[in-house]
Design a protein around this motif. Sequence first.
Motif, PDB file in Angstrom:
ATOM      1  N   PHE A  34      -9.114   6.393  15.660  1.00 41.98           N
ATOM      2  CA  PHE A  34      -8.843   5.153  16.374  1.00 41.98           C
ATOM      3  C   PHE A  34      -7.971   5.479  17.581  1.00 41.98           C
ATOM      4  O   PHE A  34      -6.914   6.100  17.417  1.00 41.98           O
ATOM      5  CB  PHE A  34      -8.103   4.140  15.486  1.00 41.98           C
ATOM      6  N   ASP A  35      -8.426   5.084  18.757  1.00 42.44           N
ATOM      7  CA  ASP A  35      -7.649   5.284  19.988  1.00 42.44           C
ATOM      8  C   ASP A  35      -7.189   6.728  20.131  1.00 42.44           C
ATOM      9  O   ASP A  35      -6.047   7.014  20.501  1.00 42.44           O
ATOM     10  CB  ASP A  35      -6.446   4.331  20.000  1.00 42.44           C
ATOM     11  N   GLY A  36      -8.086   7.652  19.782  1.00 39.12           N
ATOM     12  CA  GLY A  36      -7.806   9.068  19.953  1.00 39.12           C
ATOM     13  C   GLY A  36      -6.954   9.696  18.883  1.00 39.12           C
ATOM     14  O   GLY A  36      -6.613  10.878  18.979  1.00 39.12           O
ATOM     15  N   ARG A  37      -6.618   8.953  17.834  1.00 38.55           N
ATOM     16  CA  ARG A  37      -5.771   9.490  16.762  1.00 38.55           C
ATOM     17  C   ARG A  37      -6.508   9.408  15.440  1.00 38.55           C
ATOM     18  O   ARG A  37      -7.186   8.414  15.153  1.00 38.55           O
ATOM     19  CB  ARG A  37      -4.459   8.718  16.677  1.00 38.55           C
ATOM     20  N   GLU A  38      -6.353  10.446  14.604  1.00 35.13           N
ATOM     21  CA  GLU A  38      -7.061  10.501  13.335  1.00 35.13           C
ATOM     22  C   GLU A  38      -6.269   9.796  12.226  1.00 35.13           C
ATOM     23  O   GLU A  38      -5.053   9.911  12.145  1.00 35.13           O
ATOM     24  CB  GLU A  38      -7.315  11.952  12.929  1.00 35.13           C
ATOM     25  N   TYR A  39      -6.986   9.064  11.401  1.00 36.18           N
ATOM     26  CA  TYR A  39      -6.398   8.338  10.283  1.00 36.18           C
ATOM     27  C   TYR A  39      -7.230   8.626   9.031  1.00 36.18           C
ATOM     28  O   TYR A  39      -8.414   8.966   9.125  1.00 36.18           O
ATOM     29  CB  TYR A  39      -6.395   6.832  10.534  1.00 36.18           C
ATOM     30  N   LEU A  40      -6.603   8.474   7.870  1.00 45.03           N
ATOM     31  CA  LEU A  40      -7.360   8.635   6.638  1.00 45.03           C
ATOM     32  C   LEU A  40      -7.321   7.341   5.830  1.00 45.03           C
ATOM     33  O   LEU A  40      -6.394   6.537   5.940  1.00 45.03           O
ATOM     34  CB  LEU A  40      -6.863   9.828   5.822  1.00 45.03           C
ATOM     35  N   LEU A  41      -8.362   7.164   5.029  1.00 50.14           N
ATOM     36  CA  LEU A  41      -8.529   5.933   4.266  1.00 50.14           C
ATOM     37  C   LEU A  41      -7.804   6.019   2.929  1.00 50.14           C
ATOM     38  O   LEU A  41      -7.965   6.990   2.187  1.00 50.14           O
ATOM     39  CB  LEU A  41     -10.023   5.672   4.024  1.00 50.14           C
ATOM     40  N   GLU A  42      -7.007   5.015   2.647  1.00 51.93           N
ATOM     41  CA  GLU A  42      -6.326   4.905   1.355  1.00 51.93           C
ATOM     42  C   GLU A  42      -6.747   3.608   0.681  1.00 51.93           C
ATOM     43  O   GLU A  42      -6.776   2.548   1.312  1.00 51.93           O
ATOM     44  CB  GLU A  42      -4.802   4.906   1.533  1.00 51.93           C
ATOM     45  N   GLU A  43      -7.079   3.690  -0.602  1.00 47.96           N
ATOM     46  CA  GLU A  43      -7.498   2.505  -1.336  1.00 47.96           C
ATOM     47  C   GLU A  43      -6.293   1.763  -1.904  1.00 47.96           C
ATOM     48  O   GLU A  43      -5.284   2.359  -2.278  1.00 47.96           O
ATOM     49  CB  GLU A  43      -8.451   2.894  -2.468  1.00 47.96           C
ATOM     50  N   ALA A  44      -6.427   0.441  -1.966  1.00 49.05           N
ATOM     51  CA  ALA A  44      -5.372  -0.400  -2.534  1.00 49.05           C
ATOM     52  C   ALA A  44      -5.221  -0.141  -4.023  1.00 49.05           C
ATOM     53  O   ALA A  44      -6.124   0.389  -4.678  1.00 49.05           O
ATOM     54  CB  ALA A  44      -5.702  -1.871  -2.286  1.00 49.05           C
ATOM     55  N   ILE A  45      -4.073  -0.519  -4.553  1.00 52.36           N
ATOM     56  CA  ILE A  45      -3.798  -0.384  -5.985  1.00 52.36           C
ATOM     57  C   ILE A  45      -3.679  -1.769  -6.610  1.00 52.36           C
ATOM     58  O   ILE A  45      -2.935  -2.627  -6.116  1.00 52.36           O
ATOM     59  CB  ILE A  45      -2.500   0.400  -6.236  1.00 52.36           C
ATOM     60  N   ARG A  46      -4.426  -1.977  -7.693  1.00 51.33           N
ATOM     61  CA  ARG A  46      -4.266  -3.143  -8.557  1.00 51.33           C
ATOM     62  C   ARG A  46      -4.069  -2.627  -9.980  1.00 51.33           C
ATOM     63  O   ARG A  46      -4.707  -1.657 -10.394  1.00 51.33           O
ATOM     64  CB  ARG A  46      -5.496  -4.048  -8.506  1.00 51.33           C
ATOM     65  N   THR A  47      -3.182  -3.244 -10.719  1.00 47.99           N
ATOM     66  CA  THR A  47      -2.927  -2.811 -12.092  1.00 47.99           C
ATOM     67  C   THR A  47      -3.184  -3.961 -13.065  1.00 47.99           C
ATOM     68  O   THR A  47      -3.096  -5.137 -12.696  1.00 47.99           O
ATOM     69  CB  THR A  47      -1.480  -2.307 -12.260  1.00 47.99           C
ATOM     70  N   ASP A  48      -3.478  -3.603 -14.303  1.00 47.17           N
ATOM     71  CA  ASP A  48      -3.707  -4.627 -15.323  1.00 47.17           C
ATOM     72  C   ASP A  48      -2.461  -5.476 -15.537  1.00 47.17           C
ATOM     73  O   ASP A  48      -2.536  -6.701 -15.663  1.00 47.17           O
ATOM     74  CB  ASP A  48      -4.110  -3.976 -16.651  1.00 47.17           C
ATOM     75  N   PHE A  49      -1.313  -4.798 -15.580  1.00 47.93           N
ATOM     76  CA  PHE A  49      -0.034  -5.480 -15.796  1.00 47.93           C
ATOM     77  C   PHE A  49       1.013  -4.921 -14.832  1.00 47.93           C
ATOM     78  O   PHE A  49       0.865  -3.812 -14.317  1.00 47.93           O
ATOM     79  CB  PHE A  49       0.459  -5.266 -17.238  1.00 47.93           C
ATOM     80  N   ALA A  50       2.055  -5.701 -14.610  1.00 51.50           N
ATOM     81  CA  ALA A  50       3.190  -5.238 -13.816  1.00 51.50           C
ATOM     82  C   ALA A  50       4.474  -5.690 -14.502  1.00 51.50           C
ATOM     83  O   ALA A  50       4.560  -6.826 -14.989  1.00 51.50           O
ATOM     84  CB  ALA A  50       3.138  -5.796 -12.395  1.00 51.50           C
ATOM     85  N   LEU A  51       5.460  -4.792 -14.555  1.00 51.65           N
ATOM     86  CA  LEU A  51       6.774  -5.092 -15.122  1.00 51.65           C
ATOM     87  C   LEU A  51       7.813  -4.947 -14.026  1.00 51.65           C
ATOM     88  O   LEU A  51       7.904  -3.897 -13.390  1.00 51.65           O
ATOM     89  CB  LEU A  51       7.100  -4.134 -16.273  1.00 51.65           C
TER      90      LEU A  51
END
Length: 266
Positions: free
Chosen positions: A156-173
């Motif tokens: 993007f605009d001459g700069r390299e980026y990498l794709l990261e996937e979002a995190i969803r969890t069954d539960f959160a404490l």
Amino acid sequence: MSVDKVVARAADAIADIARGSSLGVGGFGLCGVPGVLIDALLARGTGELRVVSNNCGVDDGGLGLLLRRGLISRMTSSYVGENKEFARQYLSGELEVELVPQGTLAERLRAGGSGIPAFYTPAGVGTPIADGGLAWRYGADGSVAVASPPRETRTFDGREYLLEEAIRTDFALVRAAVGDRQGNLRFHASARNFNPLVAMAGRVTVAEVEELVEPGELGPDEIHLPGVFVQRVVPVRAGDPAAGKRVERRTVRARQEGTVGHGSDT
């Protein structure tokens, strides 16, 4: 109509966390760690947990208690820290570990809670994070049994980026300083670092609160996390040993005899 989300007992609040569940846990070091909920989970003995948290506590505190009992099968975190058992289990192949840059971990949790499936980031470009091959799990002979996959990259605009996937969890404490019966939460200082993000990413979020108040007692500007992200609220009982606040590493300088005032230990 007011919705009361209070669950009196921590054991009841975590009773449906099943073996093999994914679990987001708030806290930063030992700050803001939901110790009461962790203690209830430890007593229940639920294993094969896939945990997402900034770090894994210490050997005898926080998530380190679950780790020592062998209840965690996978950690997604950014920091090994002071936990020697964490390092031992990882290097011996007992524990799968995905190490993630801290800012990326925070954004993956925020994205999961915001309904964003993935995002591009410059963090990790030109490193093994982008190329893949990092050891997620070692074999008994020290070989790499499970390796990280390569990331998709884009410019993007001459700069390299990498794709990261979002995190969803069954539960959160999570742990909050103040919460009301509808699940609106206020965090204190550094406890705000990861707790709100973890809470957002959980499909079912359980919050232990140091002080329980009635709806309306928290002003709009005092609420750090709205109750829409919280399904259960557990009041911390006074005197509960699991509710104590520990210092991860206490460092003090030697006392200098005869010194008083600014900069002294007296």
